[in-house]
Design a protein around this motif. Structure first.
Motif, PDB file in Angstrom:
ATOM      1  N   ALA A 181       0.802  -1.213   0.000  1.00  0.00           N
ATOM      2  CA  ALA A 181       0.000   0.000   0.000  1.00  0.00           C
ATOM      3  C   ALA A 181       0.843   1.275   0.000  1.00  0.00           C
ATOM      4  N   HIS A 207      -6.218  -1.378   3.953  1.00  0.00           N
ATOM      5  CA  HIS A 207      -5.379  -0.350   3.336  1.00  0.00           C
ATOM      6  C   HIS A 207      -4.897   0.655   4.381  1.00  0.00           C
ATOM      7  N   ALA A 211      -9.289  -0.652  -2.611  1.00  0.00           N
ATOM      8  CA  ALA A 211      -8.894   0.089  -1.412  1.00  0.00           C
ATOM      9  C   ALA A 211     -10.072   0.821  -0.799  1.00  0.00           C
TER      10      ALA A 211
END
Lengths: 700, 100
Positions: free
Chosen positions: A329, A594, A585
Motif C-alpha cells: 500500500a 489499506h 482500497a
C-alpha cells in the motif's frame, strides 16, 4: 608490520601469505579517502573529493578482488587465512586484532567491494551540485570502511567496533539533509532503534568474554568443532551459548531491521538515494545477516540451534510476510523498496534459520548467504534506478510518475530487470536464491511442522513481492506521464533549482552503473549456481546442486507460479486496469486493511506513544520525585544548618564591651576554679577528694 | 609602716573601678580612662612588691608598664579621633559594624 607485536599462532587455518597478508590495507584505503576528504574540507574541489573517494574505494575493491582470487586458489583445508596481532589483555581476557578470511569473507568482500565502488561512481553524478558533497564523500568512505572492516574482522569485539562505525555513518548519511526536520528525525530514529539491538549484541559479547575469556573467532570456532567430538570448553556451556546467540541475533535484528526493530528502515529513505542503495545493498543491513552467518558455528551447535536458529527462522519468516504486506500500500518509490529490503533480509534470516533442522545439512546456510548476495545486486540496481527516476522527475511518489519508459529507456529497462529478478522471474538472480531458501524450508518442514508454517509465509511473501514490484514498475513506467500538480519533491530537495519540462534520461555515470548492475542482477544467480556456490559457501558438508535440480522440483514450480500470478495481478490492476485498485482500497474490508497498511500496523504510532507520551509521563513523575523528595531532603538539611548557625552568630554583637565582659567572665571562672577547686587547701577541694578522689586525679 | 595588703586593697579597688568603666561606659574616652585605671592598679602592685622585698625588678616593670600605657593611650586616642571623623561620635556601642 609492527615488529613489537607478537604473532599469535592460529590453531586452525593458516597464517595469511601472499596477497592475503595485505588484507588489512583494504579498510586503510577507504579510511584514507575519508581522512583526506574530511580534513581538506573546502580546499578540495567537489570533483576532486569525489575522485578521492572513488580512488580509495576503487583500490580497496581491487585488493578485495585479489584476495577473493587467492581464496579461490587456496584449498579448503588451508582456510581460513588468518592474521592476528596481540592487541590488549585485561585480566584473563585477551583480544587480538587482525583478519579472518574464509569463503564467507571472500564472497562478502566481492559483493561489498564491487557494489560500494559502483555506488560511489554513481554518486559522483547523482550528488552533483549538492552543497555538502565533500561531507557526503567523506562519510560514505567511512561507511564503506566500516563494512569492509566488519567483514574482515577476526574478533567479535573488532567486528563490533566496525559495526558501531557503520551505525554512526548511517546516522550521518540518513541525516545528510539535516536542515530537513524529517531527515533529522529519521537519522535519530535509525540511530536509536539500532542502538537497542546494539545493546543486545554488546551484552552477548560481554557474556562471551566472561564465559570463554575470548571473542576471537578462530578460537571459538575451533572449540565449536571440538564440541562435536565431545571435547573443549563448550561442553556444558550450552545455556550460555544459546544466550550469546540469541543476544547476537538481537543485535542483528536491530541492524537488519527485523520485527519489532524494523521501524527505522523505511524512514531511513530520507537520506540521499545512493545512501539508501548502499545501506540496503552492500552495507549496514547486510551486517546483521553477516553476523549470524559469521557466528554460524556457534548457532549450529545442536543444543543451541534448536532454540536460537528456530527463533531466527521464525522472526525471519514472520518479518518477510509482515514487511511485504506494508509494501503493498506504499506510494513512495523508495519506501516500497525499503519494505522490500526488510522482507528480503528476513528471507535471508529465514534461510539461515533453517539450519535448526539438522537433516537439511548446509542447505539453509548456503541459501541464506546466496540470497544475501543476489539481493545485494538486485536491490542496488533497484535503488539506483529509483535514484535515476527521482533525479529526473523530482518526486518520490509513484502516483506522480507514469509513462517514464518513453523518456528514460535505459532506466526503465534496468528497473524492469530488477523488478523481474525481485519478483522471482525464472532464470534471474533472486529466483535461484529465493528458491534455495524455500527448498531448504520445504526440506525442513518434513521434520519440523513449524517450518511448514514458515514455508507458507515465505511462499505468500513471494507472491506479494512479485505484486508490489510490478505495481511499482507499472505505475512508474507504464501508461501516460501524470506528473505532480506542483511537483513537490517529497524526499529529495530540489537539487538543481531548475525545473525540467519533461523527464530526461540520467547522465552516463548513472546509466552505466545501472547497466553493469542489470547484468549482475540477471546473471549472478545462475553464475553462482553453475559455479557451485553450494561447494563454496557451506557449513558442514558441501552441497552440490545442479541447475536442473534447482529448477525441476515442486517448490520451484510453486514459486514460479506465485511469481507469475503476482506479476499478472499487478498487470491487471495497474497496467490493463481491468481491476480498479481504488475500488479495492475503497471497499469496506479493503479500506480497513489499506489504512492498517499505510499506518504501518500502528507500530510506529505505538513506539511514538511509548517514547513521546508514556516515557515523558514517567520522566515527569521521576522529575517531580527528584525535585520534591530528593532535593527536599538535601535542601532541608541545608536549611536546618542555616537556622542553627543563624542563631549562633547572634553572639557576635560587634560591641567591644560585650567581648570585654565575656572575657572578664572567663577570667573570673578560671580564677574561681584555681581558688576553690584546684587549691588543696580549699574546703571544696577537700570535700570533693573525700567524695570522689578519682575526679581530681589529674589535677593535683 | 603600712602593711602590704593595704596596697592590694587599693589596687583591687582601682582595678574593679577600671573594669566597671570599661564594660559599662559608652564614651570611648571613659573606656580609655578605665583601661588606664586598670593598668595603674597593676603598677601599684608592681611598686608594692618591689618595695616589700621584690628588689628593683618591681620598679622596672612599673616603668615599662607606664611607658606602654602612654603608647597605648596615644594609639587609642588616634583611633578615637578617626572614629569621630567617621561617625561624628565616640560612642563605643555604636561602633559595632564587625558583626554578623
Amino acid at each position: 608490520m609492527l615488529p613489537l607485536l607478537a604473532q599469535v599462532e592460529p590453531v586452525t587455518g593458516s597464517v595469511a601469505t601472499g596477497m592475503a597478508q595485505w588484507a588489512w590495507l583494504i579498510p586503510i584505503f577507504t579510511i584514507a579517502a575519508f581522512v583526506v576528504v574530511g580534513v581538506s574540507g573546502k580546499r578540495l574541489a567537489p570533483k576532486v573529493a569525489g575522485g578521492v573517494a572513488v580512488a580509495g574505494v576503487g583500490i580497496s575493491m581491487l585488493l578485495s578482488l585479489a584476495i577473493v582470487l587467492q581464496v579461490l586458489r587456496t584449498p579448503d583445508s588451508a582456510l581460513p587465512l588468518v592474521m592476528e596481532r596481540h592487541w590488549l589483555e585485561v585480566g584473563t581476557l585477551h583480544f587480538d586484532v587482525g583478519f579472518y578470511i574464509d569463503h564467507l569473507t571472500a564472497i562478502m568482500l566481492f559483493v561489498v567491494g564491487v557494489l560500494s565502488f559502483l555506488i560511489v561512481v554513481y554518486s559522483t553524478a547523482y550528488m552533483h551540485g549538492e552543497s555538502g558533497i565533500r561531507r557526503y564523500f567523506a562519510e560514505i568512505a567511512l561507511f564503506i570502511t566500516g563494512m569492509l572492516g566488519l567483514v574482515l574482522a577476526n574478533d567479535f569485539l573488532l567486528l563490533f567496533i566496525f559495526w558501531e562505525i557503520m551505525g554512526l555513518c548511517s546516522y550521518l548519511l540518513i541525516g545528510y539533509w539535516y536542515e530537513k526536520p524529517e531527515a533529522a528525525a529519521a537519522a535519530k530514529k535509525a540511530f536509536l532503534v539500532t542502538r537497542v539491538g546494539d545493546v543486545f549484541f554488546f551484552a552477548g559479547l560481554v557474556i562471551m568474554a566472561t564465559t570463554f575469556g575470548t571473542t576471537n573467532m578462530r578460537e571459538l570456532f575451533g572449540w565449536a568443532a571440538q564440541y562435536a567430538a565431545h571435547a573443549g570448553p563448550f561442553l556444558g556451556q550450552e545455556g550460555a551459548l544459546t544466550a550469546i546467540c540469541l543476544l547476537f541475533f538481537g543485535g542483528a535484528m536491530g541492524k537488519s531491521g527485523q520485527f519489532p526493530l524494523h521501524v527505522w528502515l523505511p524512514d531511513a529513505m530520507e537520506g540521499p538515494t545512493t545512501v539508501s542503495a548502499l545501506i540496503h545493498a552492500a552495507t549496514m543491513v547486510k551486517a546483521g545477516v553477516y553476523l549470524i552467518a559469521r557466528a554460524y558455528p556457534l548457532f549450529a551447535i545442536p543444543a543451541v540451534a534448536a532454540t536460537a536458529l528456530t527463533f531466527v527462522a521464525g522472526i525471519g519468516a514472520f518479518t518477510a510476510f509482515f514487511a511485504a504486506t506494508m509494501a503493498l500500500a506504499a506510494y513512495d518509490i523508495k519506501r516500497i523498496l525499503a519494505y522490500s529490503t526488510l522482507s528480503q533480509l528476513a528471507y535471508m534470516f529465514f534461510g539461515l534459520g533453517v539450519g535448526a533442522v539438522a537433516a537439511t545439512g548446509s542447505a539453509g546456510y548456503t541459501a541464506g548467504v546466496f540470497h544475501l548476495t543476489s539481493h545485494a545486486f538486485t536491490k542496488a540496481l533497484l535503488f539506483l534506478g529509483a535514484g535515476s527516476v527521482i533525479h529526473a522527475v523530482h518526486t518520490n511518489d509513484i502516483r506522480h510518475m507514469g509513462g517514464l519508459r518513453k523518456y528514460m529507456p535505459i532506466t526503465s529497462l534496468a528497473m524492469l530487470v530488477g523488478a523481474l529478478s525481485m519478483a522471482g522471474f525464472p532464470g534471474l538472480s533472486i529466483f535461484w536464491s529465493k528458491d534455495a531458501v524455500l527448498s531448504a524450508a520445504w526440506l525442513a518442514s518434513g521434520e519440523n511442522k513449524l517450518f511448514l508454517v514458515f514455508f507458507v509465509l515465505g511462499l505468500l511473501t513471494a507472491l506479494m513481492t512479485a505484486f508490489y514490484m510490478f505495481r511499482l514498475w507499472f505505475m512508474a513506467f507504464w501508461g501516460e506521464h501524470r506528473g505532480a500538480p506542483h511537483s513537490v519533491a517529497h524526499g529529495e530537495p530540489e537539487e538543481h533549482g531548475a525545473h525540467h519540462a519533461r523527464p530526461h534520461e540520467s547522465p552516463p555515470a548513472m546509466t552505466g552503473v545501472l547497466i553493469v548492475l542489470s547484468v549482475f542482477a540477471a546473471a549472478w544467480g545462475i553464475a553462482m549456481l553453475a559455479g557451485g556456490i553450494g561447494g563454496f559457501v557451506f557449513f558442514g558438508e558441501p552441497e552440490h546442486e545442479t541447475i536442473v535440480q534447482a529448477i525441476a522440483n515442486p517448490v520451484s514450480l510453486m514459486s514460479i507460479v506465485v511469481g507469475l500470478v503476482g506479476i499478472g495481478l499487478a498487470y491487471a490492476m495497474y497496467a490493463a486496469r481491468t481491476i480498479d485498485p481504488a475500488r479495492v482500497a475503497g471497499s469496506g474490508v479493503g479500506a480497513g486493511v489499506h489504512n492498517l497498511l499505510t499506518r504501518r500496523y500502528y507500530i510506529d504510532d505505538a513506539y511514538n506513544w511509548v517514547a513521546g507520551v508514556a516515557y515523558v509521563k514517567l520522566a515527569n513523575a521521576i522529575d517531580w520525585f527528584d525535585r520534591n523528595v530528593l532535593d527536599g531532603v538535601v535542601n532541608g538539611i541545608a536549611w536546618a544548618q542555616l537556622r542553627t548557625s543563624d542563631s549562633g552568630r547572634r553572639m557576635q554583637t560587634g560591641n567591644v564591651q560585650d567581648y570585654a565582659a565575656i572575657l572578664l567572665a572567663g577570667v573570673l571562672v578560671v580564677v574561681m576554679l584555681a581558688f576553690y577547686v584546684l587549691n588543696p587547701n580549699s574546703l571544696l577541694h577537700q570535700a570533693i577528694s573525700r567524695a570522689a578522689p578519682q575526679a581530681l586525679a589529674g589535677g593535683s | 609602716m603600712i602593711p602590704v595588703y593595704w596596697y592590694f586593697v587599693l589596687a583591687s579597688a582601682m582595678f574593679s573601678i577600671g573594669t566597671y568603666a570599661v564594660v559599662s561606659q559608652r564614651s570611648a574616652i571613659k573606656v580609655l580612662m578605665g583601661i588606664e585605671l586598670m593598668l595603674n592598679a597593676a603598677n601599684i602592685n608592681f611598686a608594692a612588691f618591689g618595695a616589700f622585698g621584690g628588689g628593683s625588678s618591681g620598679i622596672a616593670f612599673a616603668f615599662f608598664s607606664i611607658a606602654l600605657a602612654a603608647a597605648e593611650a596615644a594609639i587609642g586616642l588616634a583611633i578615637f579621633v578617626n572614629l569621630f571623623r567617621l561617625r561624628e561620635s565616640v560612642d563605643v556601642t555604636k561602633a559595632s559594624a564587625l558583626r554578623w
